[in-house]
Design a protein around this motif. Structure first.
Motif: not given
Length: 283
Positions: A123-128, A188-193, A198-202
């Motif tokens: 998916d868009r957060l790279w979850n399977a 990443y730029g398409r999911t900034l909002n 943000r939580a995943l990256v942090d």
């Protein structure tokens, strides 16, 4: 922020569709086909000057609400409306934010279900979001039933950077991990909002020193295919060609397939997975 080329294309797009519109009243001499700028502006409830500026490609700060009214006034199709918002660099307020917890698109689930070799959806957060038994065999630490990543939290980045089994599965792990992150950053730029992004990256920046260093490097790369070699914990070295596709109806999802490099059948459900010869020179 939009580029000069985006603004030029947006202005040309709006002007072309304005000129296709049928005036409400006919009669009198009209120097231009279709609607005049002020007529379209009145239909959309926007200023005529603003309408002229946007068609001229000026740097106009158009709100999503104003663009939505303009799209409605132009009677755009769904694809045309999406194109307008893409050129304007805005998110359409009438399109709900995709939910990573939703099921995978039917097109991806169908392909994953019929492919005879490892395949999975992201998916868009790279979850399977779906995978077949062959993928669960190959990525047992990530997708297998006994993996430590349950339910919808089977995130590819967390597996690659946080799971020890990934380091054992992937030869040249550090280089490949950095490459995976660069590919994720392209999305990443398409999911900034999305606060979940943000939580995943942090979280990964706190938990993985390699992720933190690579994230600060600001590397961006397109999703590439090619040779993928893994060291399976039971079957030893196995090699594949990786291909990635996005469905037309949900381009924020990905289908990832791994085709055996020997071109032979791959049927792990039949007496266990076939051991594939590693490529020449690999050890």
């Amino acid at each position: 922020m939009t580029t000069t080329e985006q603004r030029r294309l947006l202005g040309e797009f709006i002007r072309a569709h304005r000129e296709r519109m049928r005036p409400e009243t006919l009669g009198g001499r009209r120097r231009t086909p279709g609607l005049r700028r002020e007529e379209l502006a009145a239909r959309a409830g926007i200023g005529a000057t603003w309408q002229a500026w946007i068609e001229q490609g000026r740097d106009v700060n158009a709100s999503p609400a104003a663009l939505a009214r303009l799209a409605a006034a132009l009677e755009l199709t769904r694809a045309e409306r999406a194109y307008l918002f893409e050129l304007a660099g805005r998110r359409d307020p009438e399109v709900p934010e995709p939910d990573p917890a939703n099921d995978a698109p039917a097109s991806i689930r169908a392909m994953v279900g019929v492919l005879p070799y490892p395949a999975y959806g992201l998916d868009r957060l790279w979850n399977a979001c779906c995978w077949n038994p062959e993928a669960a065999w190959l990525f047992s630490g990530w997708l297998g039933p006994s993996s430590g990543m349950g339910g919808r939290q089977r995130n590819l980045l967390r597996f690659v950077f946080d799971d020890r089994s990934a380091r054992e599965l992937i030869p040249d792990w550090e280089r490949r991990a950095v490459r995976v992150l660069a590919e994720f950053r392209a999305d990443y730029g398409r999911t900034l909002n999305d606060p979940r992004t943000r939580a995943l990256v942090d979280r990964l920046r706190r938990e993985s020193p390699l992720f933190a260093r690579a994230w600060e490097a600001q590397s961006v790369a397109g999703r590439e295919g090619g040779l993928r070699v893994f060291h399976h914990p039971v079957d030893g070295p196995v090699g594949f060609e990786q291909y990635t596709f996005s469905p037309a109806d949900r381009p924020d999802y990905k289908l990832v397939t791994l085709v055996p490099i020997d071109g032979q059948g791959f049927h792990p459900q039949e007496a266990g997975p076939r051991r594939l010869a590693p490529p020449a020179g690999w050890s």
